[in-house]
Design a protein around this motif. Sequence first.
Motif, PDB file in Angstrom:
ATOM      1  N   ARG A 138       0.833  -1.198   0.000  1.00 24.20           N
ATOM      2  CA  ARG A 138       0.000   0.000   0.000  1.00 24.20           C
ATOM      3  C   ARG A 138       0.870   1.251   0.000  1.00 24.20           C
ATOM      4  O   ARG A 138       0.640   2.184  -0.770  1.00 24.20           O
ATOM      5  CB  ARG A 138      -0.942  -0.008   1.214  1.00 24.20           C
ATOM      6  CG  ARG A 138      -1.811   1.239   1.299  1.00 24.20           C
ATOM      7  CD  ARG A 138      -2.808   1.221   2.458  1.00 24.20           C
ATOM      8  NE  ARG A 138      -2.208   0.909   3.734  1.00 24.20           N
ATOM      9  CZ  ARG A 138      -2.424  -0.217   4.436  1.00 24.20           C
ATOM     10  NH1 ARG A 138      -3.255  -1.124   3.987  1.00 24.20           N
ATOM     11  NH2 ARG A 138      -1.830  -0.425   5.581  1.00 24.20           N
ATOM     12  N   ALA A 139       1.896   1.294   0.850  1.00 29.74           N
ATOM     13  CA  ALA A 139       2.762   2.472   0.952  1.00 29.74           C
ATOM     14  C   ALA A 139       3.471   2.737  -0.382  1.00 29.74           C
ATOM     15  O   ALA A 139       3.531   3.885  -0.850  1.00 29.74           O
ATOM     16  CB  ALA A 139       3.782   2.276   2.069  1.00 29.74           C
ATOM     17  N   LEU A 143       2.902   6.015  -2.821  1.00 29.56           N
ATOM     18  CA  LEU A 143       4.029   6.855  -3.242  1.00 29.56           C
ATOM     19  C   LEU A 143       4.076   6.998  -4.768  1.00 29.56           C
ATOM     20  O   LEU A 143       4.344   8.078  -5.289  1.00 29.56           O
ATOM     21  CB  LEU A 143       5.351   6.261  -2.737  1.00 29.56           C
ATOM     22  CG  LEU A 143       5.620   6.395  -1.239  1.00 29.56           C
ATOM     23  CD1 LEU A 143       6.853   5.579  -0.852  1.00 29.56           C
ATOM     24  CD2 LEU A 143       5.806   7.861  -0.855  1.00 29.56           C
ATOM     25  N   ASN A 144       3.792   5.909  -5.469  1.00 28.34           N
ATOM     26  CA  ASN A 144       3.862   5.934  -6.926  1.00 28.34           C
ATOM     27  C   ASN A 144       2.670   6.644  -7.557  1.00 28.34           C
ATOM     28  O   ASN A 144       2.835   7.541  -8.383  1.00 28.34           O
ATOM     29  CB  ASN A 144       3.987   4.499  -7.468  1.00 28.34           C
ATOM     30  CG  ASN A 144       4.074   4.461  -8.976  1.00 28.34           C
ATOM     31  OD1 ASN A 144       3.120   4.061  -9.630  1.00 28.34           O
ATOM     32  ND2 ASN A 144       5.205   4.880  -9.523  1.00 28.34           N
ATOM     33  N   ARG A 145       1.466   6.269  -7.185  1.00 28.39           N
ATOM     34  CA  ARG A 145       0.277   6.765  -7.871  1.00 28.39           C
ATOM     35  C   ARG A 145      -0.242   8.097  -7.330  1.00 28.39           C
ATOM     36  O   ARG A 145      -0.790   8.883  -8.086  1.00 28.39           O
ATOM     37  CB  ARG A 145      -0.862   5.735  -7.804  1.00 28.39           C
ATOM     38  CG  ARG A 145      -0.563   4.451  -8.563  1.00 28.39           C
ATOM     39  CD  ARG A 145      -0.244   4.734 -10.032  1.00 28.39           C
ATOM     40  NE  ARG A 145      -0.421   3.557 -10.847  1.00 28.39           N
ATOM     41  CZ  ARG A 145       0.542   2.938 -11.504  1.00 28.39           C
ATOM     42  NH1 ARG A 145       1.771   3.385 -11.440  1.00 28.39           N
ATOM     43  NH2 ARG A 145       0.280   1.880 -12.228  1.00 28.39           N
ATOM     44  N   TYR A 146      -0.104   8.326  -6.050  1.00 28.61           N
ATOM     45  CA  TYR A 146      -0.640   9.562  -5.468  1.00 28.61           C
ATOM     46  C   TYR A 146       0.424  10.652  -5.338  1.00 28.61           C
ATOM     47  O   TYR A 146       0.125  11.830  -5.444  1.00 28.61           O
ATOM     48  CB  TYR A 146      -1.279   9.285  -4.103  1.00 28.61           C
ATOM     49  CG  TYR A 146      -2.553   8.480  -4.200  1.00 28.61           C
ATOM     50  CD1 TYR A 146      -3.730   9.051  -4.669  1.00 28.61           C
ATOM     51  CD2 TYR A 146      -2.583   7.142  -3.834  1.00 28.61           C
ATOM     52  CE1 TYR A 146      -4.897   8.314  -4.759  1.00 28.61           C
ATOM     53  CE2 TYR A 146      -3.753   6.388  -3.924  1.00 28.61           C
ATOM     54  CZ  TYR A 146      -4.904   6.980  -4.394  1.00 28.61           C
ATOM     55  OH  TYR A 146      -6.055   6.251  -4.496  1.00 28.61           O
ATOM     56  N   GLU A 147       1.651  10.236  -5.083  1.00 29.45           N
ATOM     57  CA  GLU A 147       2.716  11.230  -4.915  1.00 29.45           C
ATOM     58  C   GLU A 147       3.608  11.317  -6.154  1.00 29.45           C
ATOM     59  O   GLU A 147       4.599  12.047  -6.151  1.00 29.45           O
ATOM     60  CB  GLU A 147       3.528  10.898  -3.661  1.00 29.45           C
ATOM     61  CG  GLU A 147       2.677  10.971  -2.389  1.00 29.45           C
ATOM     62  CD  GLU A 147       3.463  10.648  -1.125  1.00 29.45           C
ATOM     63  OE1 GLU A 147       4.713  10.735  -1.139  1.00 29.45           O
ATOM     64  OE2 GLU A 147       2.814  10.311  -0.116  1.00 29.45           O
ATOM     65  N   TYR A 188      -8.234   1.318 -16.061  1.00 27.98           N
ATOM     66  CA  TYR A 188      -7.174   1.533 -17.031  1.00 27.98           C
ATOM     67  C   TYR A 188      -6.669   2.977 -16.997  1.00 27.98           C
ATOM     68  O   TYR A 188      -5.489   3.224 -17.196  1.00 27.98           O
ATOM     69  CB  TYR A 188      -7.631   1.137 -18.428  1.00 27.98           C
ATOM     70  CG  TYR A 188      -7.838  -0.359 -18.534  1.00 27.98           C
ATOM     71  CD1 TYR A 188      -6.826  -1.241 -18.199  1.00 27.98           C
ATOM     72  CD2 TYR A 188      -9.063  -0.888 -18.925  1.00 27.98           C
ATOM     73  CE1 TYR A 188      -7.021  -2.611 -18.258  1.00 27.98           C
ATOM     74  CE2 TYR A 188      -9.259  -2.254 -19.001  1.00 27.98           C
ATOM     75  CZ  TYR A 188      -8.231  -3.114 -18.655  1.00 27.98           C
ATOM     76  OH  TYR A 188      -8.411  -4.459 -18.719  1.00 27.98           O
ATOM     77  N   PHE A 189      -7.551   3.909 -16.719  1.00 29.28           N
ATOM     78  CA  PHE A 189      -7.125   5.290 -16.560  1.00 29.28           C
ATOM     79  C   PHE A 189      -6.229   5.408 -15.324  1.00 29.28           C
ATOM     80  O   PHE A 189      -5.208   6.058 -15.333  1.00 29.28           O
ATOM     81  CB  PHE A 189      -8.351   6.201 -16.425  1.00 29.28           C
ATOM     82  CG  PHE A 189      -8.002   7.594 -15.993  1.00 29.28           C
ATOM     83  CD1 PHE A 189      -7.450   8.491 -16.878  1.00 29.28           C
ATOM     84  CD2 PHE A 189      -8.209   8.006 -14.667  1.00 29.28           C
ATOM     85  CE1 PHE A 189      -7.120   9.770 -16.482  1.00 29.28           C
ATOM     86  CE2 PHE A 189      -7.870   9.278 -14.269  1.00 29.28           C
ATOM     87  CZ  PHE A 189      -7.322  10.164 -15.178  1.00 29.28           C
ATOM     88  N   PHE A 190      -6.619   4.748 -14.262  1.00 27.99           N
ATOM     89  CA  PHE A 190      -5.943   4.858 -12.987  1.00 27.99           C
ATOM     90  C   PHE A 190      -4.546   4.254 -13.012  1.00 27.99           C
ATOM     91  O   PHE A 190      -3.629   4.778 -12.395  1.00 27.99           O
ATOM     92  CB  PHE A 190      -6.807   4.175 -11.914  1.00 27.99           C
ATOM     93  CG  PHE A 190      -6.325   4.434 -10.505  1.00 27.99           C
ATOM     94  CD1 PHE A 190      -6.492   5.662  -9.913  1.00 27.99           C
ATOM     95  CD2 PHE A 190      -5.707   3.429  -9.779  1.00 27.99           C
ATOM     96  CE1 PHE A 190      -6.069   5.896  -8.618  1.00 27.99           C
ATOM     97  CE2 PHE A 190      -5.260   3.646  -8.491  1.00 27.99           C
ATOM     98  CZ  PHE A 190      -5.450   4.884  -7.906  1.00 27.99           C
TER      99      PHE A 190
END
Length: 192
Positions: A138-139, A143-147, A188-190
């Motif tokens: 999760r962490a 970090l990858n997708r949100y930050e 797929y967008f996400f």
Amino acid sequence: MSKRPQKMSAENITSFNKLYNEYYDRFVRFANVYVRDAAVAEDIAVDALMYYWENRLSISDESNIPAYILTMIKNKCLNHLRHLHIREEFSENIRQYQEWELGTRIATLEACEPSELFTAEIEQLIQEALSQMPERTRAIFILNRYENKSYKEIAQEMNISFKGVDYHIGKALKILHVHLKDYLPFFYFFIN
């Protein structure tokens, strides 16, 4: 009782050559008027002449041979044109389907509201998926997708290898895929 094929005599060959020389160009012109393709017209004329030659023994001596061959050419032209017509109808059906499919994609995209992609329901599904992920997975995913951190930055921050980051991202995406199966366009967008 079937007739036995006669040996080719010089007289037969001379007779065929005379027929060929006298009528071949006319046969080709006749076929070309309808098929409008010189190569196809030539093929049709040659096929008709060959058919006549191979079946000449079964044709009545009283037959008008040029008319007989011309009838075969007419039928071969009709078959060719019918084949073209069927092919054109098929192509038209394909074109109509492609236009319909393109229109559907355009209409779907026009109706798409990006803000609706992030509705409370989807956000809840994402939160559920995130809560089911192992803590480290999760962490790394957050970090990858949100930050928007790269795999290299995450590897340095989490003190793991690049492949380890790739493994955890893949694991997170599989969990999300299961939770968002009803929202595949969003999924797929996400992930991209």
